[in-house]
Design an enzyme around this catalytic site. Structure first.
Site, PDB file in Angstrom:
ATOM      1  N   HIS A 289      -6.671   3.981   1.294  1.00  0.00           N
ATOM      2  CA  HIS A 289      -5.346   4.452   0.915  1.00  0.00           C
ATOM      3  C   HIS A 289      -4.844   3.807  -0.367  1.00  0.00           C
ATOM      4  O   HIS A 289      -4.193   4.460  -1.189  1.00  0.00           O
ATOM      5  CB  HIS A 289      -4.374   4.164   2.067  1.00  0.00           C
ATOM      6  CG  HIS A 289      -2.967   4.598   1.791  1.00  0.00           C
ATOM      7  ND1 HIS A 289      -2.609   5.916   1.670  1.00  0.00           N
ATOM      8  CD2 HIS A 289      -1.834   3.875   1.593  1.00  0.00           C
ATOM      9  CE1 HIS A 289      -1.305   5.999   1.429  1.00  0.00           C
ATOM     10  NE2 HIS A 289      -0.815   4.782   1.366  1.00  0.00           N
TER      11      HIS A 289
ATOM     12  N   ASP B 127      -9.238   7.593   2.710  1.00  0.00           N
ATOM     13  CA  ASP B 127      -7.889   7.263   3.203  1.00  0.00           C
ATOM     14  C   ASP B 127      -7.747   7.765   4.635  1.00  0.00           C
ATOM     15  O   ASP B 127      -7.734   8.964   4.889  1.00  0.00           O
ATOM     16  CB  ASP B 127      -6.851   7.922   2.291  1.00  0.00           C
ATOM     17  CG  ASP B 127      -5.405   7.558   2.644  1.00  0.00           C
ATOM     18  OD1 ASP B 127      -5.178   6.912   3.684  1.00  0.00           O
ATOM     19  OD2 ASP B 127      -4.511   7.922   1.863  1.00  0.00           O
TER      20      ASP B 127
ATOM     21  N   SER C  16       1.876   7.501  -1.389  1.00  0.00           N
ATOM     22  CA  SER C  16       2.218   7.033  -0.058  1.00  0.00           C
ATOM     23  C   SER C  16       3.669   7.407   0.258  1.00  0.00           C
ATOM     24  O   SER C  16       4.026   8.584   0.179  1.00  0.00           O
ATOM     25  CB  SER C  16       1.972   5.520   0.036  1.00  0.00           C
ATOM     26  OG  SER C  16       2.009   5.087   1.368  1.00  0.00           O
TER      27      SER C  16
END
Length: 384
Positions: A357, A324, A158
């Site tokens: 995610h 995601d 991320s």
């Protein structure tokens, strides 16, 4: 410099806070300077005599330096204790793992809750706006202070993955390999929109007090909790939410009111209320703004491949997750295409999962196996 930072590389170190004097300021993209600068960090394992086994772990938006050990604030396990540990992909018996708290954070590194030496009061909104590049610049200062000339790897998911890309662009000579997980080369309009909802929730809380809530002895807990709730939805997938909660009720029957009737409502409320105990509202504003400003191609004339032209000697691994929708696989493919165009060595894998995610925090055997294999081959290539 802390005592830990002076320790012989033959001894195990566990981190602390690296304090850089006023004469060694962090120069920010905005033109401002942070001095003195403090960077909080944790280490796991031993730095070998050749100083060739160091791996830098970069955290996501709400992470910290406690990647592989208990968080002293929450008492919960480290956020990546599934990756860092004996017998795991980053085994401290083999690697010297370093995790930092980013500049702008709230777990010991200089941020908006730190004391401004010019006023003797917390910075609050007088703290300068920061970027992902600023975070990486501070990490590079720490790595240099630890006496490490070249990292075996830098890895993160991320926002951590964005830091990995920035490292490859700005310090390729200091990297042997780079692992970018569930990230993107820039923030999309949708990403920015979700962050703006969160920031407005914080600033609309009467206890925010224009960012000066610490001086008033209050905290904008309600606004920060709502910001966390909105963001947390983006970390999940619709199939995962349906599988975990569906339309299951908290109790028998409806309340015919606005209490948490559904289990998913209760879950989000819990995520919000538990978050305010460990995170600072102003840090949330600053770090989300740093993410929104991130656009690696724009820093290189609008051509992403140009960011990696000097990184041809770096081994890359790019990973994404099929469900995601915050940083979808298409954006990871853009990174891989840019790496290929720049002549870099890059491997890529999309992990099939419905966990969204946040899958890189969760039990995902294919992801673990891919990490393990990449680190093992990288270590072998470096003669470890």
């Amino acid at each position: 410099m802390t005592a830990a930072a002076k320790t012989s590389p033959a001894r195990a170190m566990d981190g602390g806070t690296m304090r850089f004097p006023a004469g060694k300021a962090l120069r920010l993209d905005s033109g401002a300077r942070l001095e003195p600068l403090e960077v909080a960090y944790k280490t796991y394992g031993r730095l070998n005599e050749a100083k060739s086994n160091a791996v830098l772990v970069c955290h996501a938006l709400t992470g910290d330096q406690h990647a592989g050990s208990v968080n002293p604030i929450t008492g919960r396990p480290g956020w990546w204790d599934r990756v860092i540990g004996a017998g795991l992909p980053l085994d401290p018996d083999r690697y010297f793992v370093i995790a930092t708290n980013v500049v702008g954070g709230c777990m010991g590194s200089t941020g908006p809750s730190s004391v401004n030496p010019k006023t003797g009061a917390p910075y609050g909104l007088t703290f300068p706006v920061i970027t992902i590049a600023d975070m990486v610049r501070a990490q590079a200062m720490l790595i240099e202070a630890l006496g490490i000339e070249s990292l075996l790897a830098v890895v993160g998911g991320s926002m951590g993955g964005m830091q990995v890309l920035q490292w490859a662009a700005d310090y390729p000579e200091k990297l042997f390999s780079a692992v970018c997980v569930a990230a993107a080369p820039r923030h999309s309009a949708q990403n920015i929109a979700f962050h703006e909802v969160g920031r407005q929730a914080i600033m609309a809380d009467p206890d925010w007090r224009g960012g000066a809530y610490e001086a008033a002895g209050v905290r904008p807990e309600k606004g920060l909790a709502v910001a966390r709730m909105a963001a947390h939805i983006t970390y999940l997938s619709e199939p995962a939410l349906q599988r975990k909660f569906g339309r299951e009720l908290q109790r028998d029957g409806l309340s015919w009111g606005f209490d948490a009737d559904f289990q998913v409502e209760s879950y989000l409320r819990h995520q919000g209320t538990s978050f305010v105990d460990r995170f600072d509202a102003n840090s949330y504003l600053y770090i989300t703004r740093a993410l929104d400003y991130f656009d690696l191609a724009a820093q290189h004339g609008g051509v992403l491949a140009e960011a990696f032209r000097k990184a041809r000697g770096v081994r890359f691994c790019v990973l994404s997750f099929s469900s995601d929708w915050l940083y979808p696989t298409a954006e990871s493919r853009d990174i891989v295409r840019a790496l290929n165009a720049a002549g870099c060595r890059a491997s890529f894998a999309e992990i099939e999962t419905d966990k969204g995610h946040d899958a890189f925090f969760l039990d995902e055997p294919q992801f673990d196996a891919t990490l393990r294999g990449f680190f093992a081959s990288t270590a072998q290539a470096r003669g470890l």
